[in-house]
Scaffold this motif. Structure first.
Motif, PDB file in Angstrom:
ATOM      1  N   LEU A 169       0.832  -1.203   0.000  1.00 25.46           N
ATOM      2  CA  LEU A 169       0.000   0.000   0.000  1.00 25.46           C
ATOM      3  C   LEU A 169       0.867   1.253   0.000  1.00 25.46           C
ATOM      4  N   ALA A 170       1.978   1.207   0.738  1.00 25.33           N
ATOM      5  CA  ALA A 170       2.888   2.349   0.760  1.00 25.33           C
ATOM      6  C   ALA A 170       3.494   2.592  -0.621  1.00 25.33           C
ATOM      7  N   SER A 171       3.869   1.525  -1.319  1.00 27.53           N
ATOM      8  CA  SER A 171       4.436   1.682  -2.665  1.00 27.53           C
ATOM      9  C   SER A 171       3.414   2.270  -3.629  1.00 27.53           C
ATOM     10  N   LEU A 172       2.168   1.789  -3.549  1.00 33.15           N
ATOM     11  CA  LEU A 172       1.125   2.312  -4.438  1.00 33.15           C
ATOM     12  C   LEU A 172       0.842   3.782  -4.154  1.00 33.15           C
ATOM     13  N   LEU A 173       0.748   4.146  -2.871  1.00 36.53           N
ATOM     14  CA  LEU A 173       0.482   5.541  -2.528  1.00 36.53           C
ATOM     15  C   LEU A 173       1.638   6.444  -2.955  1.00 36.53           C
ATOM     16  N   ALA A 174       2.873   5.975  -2.753  1.00 37.56           N
ATOM     17  CA  ALA A 174       4.021   6.783  -3.147  1.00 37.56           C
ATOM     18  C   ALA A 174       4.073   6.972  -4.658  1.00 37.56           C
ATOM     19  N   THR A 175       3.724   5.914  -5.397  1.00 37.62           N
ATOM     20  CA  THR A 175       3.777   6.001  -6.859  1.00 37.62           C
ATOM     21  C   THR A 175       2.648   6.858  -7.420  1.00 37.62           C
ATOM     22  N   VAL A 176       1.410   6.575  -6.969  1.00 39.75           N
ATOM     23  CA  VAL A 176       0.243   7.245  -7.554  1.00 39.75           C
ATOM     24  C   VAL A 176       0.104   8.672  -7.028  1.00 39.75           C
ATOM     25  N   CYS A 177       0.014   8.800  -5.686  1.00 39.67           N
ATOM     26  CA  CYS A 177      -0.248  10.115  -5.093  1.00 39.67           C
ATOM     27  C   CYS A 177       1.004  10.976  -4.974  1.00 39.67           C
ATOM     28  N   GLY A 178       2.170  10.334  -4.935  1.00 35.81           N
ATOM     29  CA  GLY A 178       3.395  11.104  -4.786  1.00 35.81           C
ATOM     30  C   GLY A 178       4.063  11.434  -6.102  1.00 35.81           C
ATOM     31  N   VAL A 179       4.263  10.413  -6.952  1.00 34.61           N
ATOM     32  CA  VAL A 179       5.013  10.610  -8.201  1.00 34.61           C
ATOM     33  C   VAL A 179       4.101  11.042  -9.346  1.00 34.61           C
ATOM     34  N   TRP A 180       3.037  10.276  -9.605  1.00 34.03           N
ATOM     35  CA  TRP A 180       2.180  10.567 -10.746  1.00 34.03           C
ATOM     36  C   TRP A 180       1.364  11.844 -10.554  1.00 34.03           C
ATOM     37  N   LEU A 181       0.666  11.949  -9.435  1.00 31.50           N
ATOM     38  CA  LEU A 181      -0.217  13.095  -9.215  1.00 31.50           C
ATOM     39  C   LEU A 181       0.477  14.256  -8.510  1.00 31.50           C
ATOM     40  N   GLY A 182       1.533  13.974  -7.756  1.00 30.15           N
ATOM     41  CA  GLY A 182       2.275  15.030  -7.087  1.00 30.15           C
ATOM     42  C   GLY A 182       1.523  15.712  -5.959  1.00 30.15           C
ATOM     43  N   TRP A 183       0.574  15.010  -5.341  1.00 32.72           N
ATOM     44  CA  TRP A 183      -0.207  15.627  -4.274  1.00 32.72           C
ATOM     45  C   TRP A 183       0.610  15.792  -2.987  1.00 32.72           C
ATOM     46  N   PHE A 184       1.406  14.798  -2.670  1.00 27.64           N
ATOM     47  CA  PHE A 184       2.167  14.808  -1.422  1.00 27.64           C
ATOM     48  C   PHE A 184       3.580  14.323  -1.706  1.00 27.64           C
ATOM     49  N   PRO A 185       4.539  14.668  -0.845  1.00 25.27           N
ATOM     50  CA  PRO A 185       5.910  14.176  -1.030  1.00 25.27           C
ATOM     51  C   PRO A 185       5.958  12.654  -0.931  1.00 25.27           C
ATOM     52  N   SER A 186       6.756  12.043  -1.814  1.00 24.10           N
ATOM     53  CA  SER A 186       6.872  10.591  -1.830  1.00 24.10           C
ATOM     54  C   SER A 186       8.124  10.092  -1.132  1.00 24.10           C
ATOM     55  N   SER A 187       8.949  10.991  -0.617  1.00 26.67           N
ATOM     56  CA  SER A 187      10.180  10.585   0.043  1.00 26.67           C
ATOM     57  C   SER A 187      10.631  11.684   0.990  1.00 26.67           C
ATOM     58  N   LYS A 272      11.231   2.689   5.215  1.00 26.57           N
ATOM     59  CA  LYS A 272      12.241   2.526   4.163  1.00 26.57           C
ATOM     60  C   LYS A 272      11.702   2.987   2.812  1.00 26.57           C
ATOM     61  N   ILE A 273      10.429   2.697   2.525  1.00 26.61           N
ATOM     62  CA  ILE A 273       9.856   3.092   1.229  1.00 26.61           C
ATOM     63  C   ILE A 273       9.776   4.607   1.110  1.00 26.61           C
ATOM     64  N   PHE A 274       9.350   5.278   2.185  1.00 33.29           N
ATOM     65  CA  PHE A 274       9.217   6.741   2.151  1.00 33.29           C
ATOM     66  C   PHE A 274      10.481   7.463   2.627  1.00 33.29           C
ATOM     67  N   ASN A 275      11.548   6.699   2.921  1.00 34.79           N
ATOM     68  CA  ASN A 275      12.817   7.288   3.361  1.00 34.79           C
ATOM     69  C   ASN A 275      12.616   8.177   4.588  1.00 34.79           C
ATOM     70  N   ILE A 276      11.962   7.612   5.609  1.00 40.95           N
ATOM     71  CA  ILE A 276      11.673   8.347   6.837  1.00 40.95           C
ATOM     72  C   ILE A 276      12.673   7.922   7.910  1.00 40.95           C
ATOM     73  N   PRO A 277      13.363   8.848   8.541  1.00 43.81           N
ATOM     74  CA  PRO A 277      14.359   8.500   9.565  1.00 43.81           C
ATOM     75  C   PRO A 277      13.699   8.206  10.919  1.00 43.81           C
ATOM     76  N   GLY A 278      12.940   7.120  10.980  1.00 41.96           N
ATOM     77  CA  GLY A 278      12.188   6.792  12.182  1.00 41.96           C
ATOM     78  C   GLY A 278      12.898   5.808  13.085  1.00 41.96           C
ATOM     79  N   LEU A 279      12.220   5.471  14.167  1.00 41.20           N
ATOM     80  CA  LEU A 279      12.806   4.616  15.198  1.00 41.20           C
ATOM     81  C   LEU A 279      12.933   3.171  14.722  1.00 41.20           C
TER      82      LEU A 279
END
Length: 597
Positions: A169-187, A272-279
C-alpha cells in the motif's frame, strides 16, 4: 454510603495494590529480559561482532587480524555482553547512552530525533486508524440502535482492507499520489505533508482490523437486556448507540496497544519506502550492523512507550467501564447468532471457489522454471497471472506456495492464541509481560531468533510467535476481568462451583469465541509479517514459492509491472474474506451452546 459498601470498597482497594505491585514487577522483569536478549545479539549471531562492525564502517570484506583486534580492543568486546550492558545502564541516569560503534556519534540525540519522527507519524496513523475503524463499524452501530442487525457486510469490507500489505500500500500511494499526481511528497520527512501518505499506509489496515473487531462486538451489546429495555421504552437510537459503543470499546481497547507500538517500531518497511528516519528503521539498521548502543537505546524507548501506552489504555478502559466492573454488574459480551445475508454466503462461496481454482491451476505448473526471455510478461493465455523478473510463472508460484503459506500462518496463529490464553489466565504477571513484549518489533524478534536458528521459514515462525500472542492475551485478559466480575459467576461460586467448572462453563465460553474471531481476522496479518521477515532475509529463502515472498520480491516492480503483485495480493484478500466468514460459524455455534446452558 453504608458501612458494608465502604468496607467492601476498602477491601477492593487493598486487594488492587498487591496486583499492581506484581504487575509492575512483571513489567520490570520482562523489560530486563528483553534488554538482556538484545545485549546478547552480537554474541548469539555466531559471527565476530568486530567483523560486522568493521564491515559496517568501511565495507571491507577481508579485514586483517590486526584490524579486528584493534576493533575488539576499542569496543571492549572481550569483556563480554553483560559488562557492556552494565556500563550502558550506568550511563542512563547521567543522560548518556554511549556512542555508536559504527559512526562514533552520540546515541541519545539520534534516538531522540528518530523517536520524535516516529511518534509524530504514529499520531497521524492513529488518527487514520480511528477514522477507518469508525467508518467500518458505522453501519452496524446505526442499524443496531434500531434493532435491524445483519451480519456479513462491514466485517467483510474490513477483512479486505486489513489484508492489504502495508509495504505494498505504501508503494502504491508513493507512486500514484506522490510521483504521478504530485499531491504529497513521496520521500523524506519535511513537515506535515510528508506524513500524509505513510500515515495512510499504516492507518488503513490497522483501522480495518480494529473496526472489524468492533463491528463483530457491537451486536452483542445491542442484544443485552438493558438495550432491549431502552428500545422498548422509546429511548432515542443515538442515546442507545452511544452507550453500546462505550460498552463495546472496553473490550476492543486492549487491541490498540500492539497497534500503537506497531505504528512506531514495526513500521520499518513503510519508513524505508518513504525514506523516513524513524525509530524502527534506526533499530533495524543498528541490529543488522550489530551496533549495540543505539539498538539498546531504541529498544528501551519502545519498552517505555509500550508501558506508557498500556497504562493509558488501561485507565481509559476503566473510565469507560465505570463502577460496573468493580461492583460486579457488567458481564462479558456474548455475541448473538445473527442471520447471515444471502449475499454474504455468495461472497464466501465465490472466494472459496476462486482461491481453490487458483491453487489447483498453479499446482499443475512448474514454479521453478526460469525463462529469461519471458521476464515481466503481462497476463496471457500462457501465463494467466504473468511472469516475474526471472520469467517464472506467477500462477505456478502462487499455487505451490499456498500450502506452505497457509500452513505456517495457521500454526503461528494457533500457537499465539494458546500462549495468549494461558498468559491471560495469569493476570498479575501477564499484564506487564504483554505490555513489554508488544513493544518488540517482529523484525527485531526475527533477528534474535535467526541468530540462534539461522534464516529459515520456521525460524521466522518462531519470531512471530514470540510477539504474536500479545493481542490475544490483551483481549482475553480484558474479557476474563469482565467475566470474573459478573453476577452469574459470583452466584456459581457461592453455590460451590470449583475452578474446573468455572473454567469450562464460564471463563472459556466467554473468552474463546471472541479470541478466535480475532485470530481469524488477523490470519492474513500473520502471512504479511512472515513476508516482511522473508523480505529482509530472515525467513523463507529463495527460490521457495511463498505468498509473502512473492509480494516482497515483486514489490520493486509495482510501477513497471503491477500484475506481479496483483495475484498474491488478491489471494490474501480471498483468504481474509474466507477467514472472516468462518467467524460467523464460530459465533453461531457458541451462541447455541450458551443458550443450551
Amino acid at each position: 454510603m453504608s458501612v458494608t459498601s465502604a468496607g467492601a470498597g476498602a477491601g477492593a482497594a487493598a486487594g488492587v495494590r498487591p496486583i499492581r505491585w506484581r504487575t509492575g514487577l512483571g513489567r520490570l522483569a520482562a523489560g530486563a529480559a528483553l534488554l538482556t536478549a538484545v545485549a546478547l545479539l552480537p554474541w548469539l549471531s555466531g559471527t565476530d561482532p568486530a567483523l560486522t562492525v568493521l564491515r559496517a564502517r568501511s565495507a571491507d570484506q577481508d579485514p586483517t587480524p590486526a584490524q579486528l583486534a584493534a576493533v575488539r580492543e576499542q569496543l571492549g568486546l572481550d569483556e563480554g555482553p553483560f559488562t557492556h550492558l552494565a556500563h550502558w545502564l550506568g550511563g542512563l541516569p547521567r543522560g548518556e547512552a554511549g556512542t555508536s560503534w559504527v559512526s562514533g556519534e552520540e546515541v541519545l540525540p539520534q534516538v531522540t530525533a528518530a523517536f520524535a519522527v516516529s511518534f509524530t507519524l504514529m499520531l497521524g496513523a492513529l488518527v487514520v486508524t480511528i477514522a477507518v475503524a469508525a467508518l467500518v463499524s458505522a453501519r452496524t452501530l446505526y442499524r443496531g440502535s434500531r434493532r435491524r442487525l445483519h451480519r456479513g457486510r462491514g466485517t467483510t469490507g474490513a477483512a479486505v482492507l486489513a489484508a492489504l500489505p502495508k509495504f505494498l500500500l505504501a508503494s502504491l500511494l508513493a507512486t500514484v499520489c506522490g510521483v504521478w499526481l504530485g499531491w504529497f511528497p513521496s520521500s523524506g520527512w519535511e513537515g506535515p505533508p510528508s506524513m500524509v501518505l505513510p500515515a495512510l499506509a499504516l492507518g488503513v489496515p490497522s483501522g480495518a482490523m480494529i473496526g472489524g473487531l468492533l463491528d463483530q462486538s457491537l451486536p452483542a451489546a445491542f442484544n443485552e437486556p438493558w438495550a432491549r429495555t431502552w428500545q422498548a421504552y422509546g429511548f432515542a437510537p443515538g442515546h442507545i448507540a452511544r452507550h453500546a459503543l462505550r460498552r463495546t470499546l472496553a473490550g476492543v481497547l486492549p487491541q490498540l496497544l500492539p497497534t500503537v507500538v506497531a505504528l512506531v517500531g514495526g513500521a520499518v518497511a513503510v519508513e524505508k519506502i518513504f525514506n523516513i528516519p524513524g525509530l524502527g528503521r534506526l533499530a533495524l539498521d543498528a541490529a543488522i550492523a550489530q551496533d549495540l548502543p543505539p539498538l539498546q537505546t531504541t529498544t528501551l524507548a519502545l519498552i517505555l512507550l509500550g508501558i506508557t501506552a498500556g497504562l493509558f489504555i488501561q485507565a481509559l478502559r476503566r473510565a469507560l467501564l465505570g463502577p460496573a466492573l468493580r461492583d460486579g454488574a457488567l458481564p462479558a459480551l456474548h455475541a448473538p447468532a445473527l442471520p447471515r445475508g444471502r449475499s454474504a454466503r455468495w461472497v464466501a462461496g465465490a472466494c472459496a471457489v476462486s482461491l481453490l481454482t487458483l491453487v489447483i491451476a498453479g499446482l499443475l505448473r512448474d514454479p521453478l522454471h526460469v525463462d529469461t526471455a519471458a521476464r515481466l510478461l503481462p497476463p496471457s493465455a500462457a501465463h494467466p497471472l504473468g511472469t516475474d523478473s526471472l520469467g517464472r510463472d506467477l500462477l505456478a508460484r502462487l499455487g505451490h506456495g499456498a500450502l506452505r503459506t497457509v500452513g505456517v500462518a495457521l500454526a503461528v496463529t494457533a500457537v499465539s492464541v494458546v500462549t495468549g490464553l494461558l498468559l491471560a489466565m495469569a493476570a498479575q504477571v501477564g499484564a506487564g509481560l504483554t505490555e513489554v513484549v508488544s513493544t518488540l518489533p517482529a523484525v527485531l524478534a526475527g533477528l534474535l531468533t535467526t541468530a540462534v536458528t539461522g534464516p529459515s521459514a520456521w525460524g521466522a515462525a518462531c519470531a512471530v510467535c514470540l510477539v504474536g500472542w500479545t493481542p490475544y492475551a490483551a483481549q482475553a485478559a480484558a474479557l476474563l476481568e469482565q467475566e470474573r466480575a459478573s453476577g452469574h459467576m459470583l452466584a456459581s461460586i457461592s453455590l460451590g462451583a470449583g475452578p474446573g467448572y468455572l473454567f469450562r462453563h464460564h471463563l472459556l465460553p466467554a473468552v474463546l469465541p471472541a479470541v478466535l474471531r480475532n485470530a481469524l481476522l488477523r490470519l492474513p496479518t500473520a502471512v504479511l509479517v512472515l513476508a516482511s521477515l522473508g523480505f529482509l532475509g530472515l525467513g523463507e529463502q529463495p527460490p521457495t514459492a511463498e505468498w509473502g515472498r512473492l509480494l516482497s520480491e515483486n514489490q520493486p516492480y509495482v510501477e513497471l509491472a503491477p500484475w506481479t503483485v496483483l495475484g498474491p495480493a488478491c489471494a490474501l484478500v480471498l483468504l481474509s474474506v474466507l477467514a472472516v466468514s468462518g467467524t460467523a460459524t464460530v459465533t453461531t455455534a457458541t451462541g447455541q451452546r450458551l443458550r443450551r446452558r
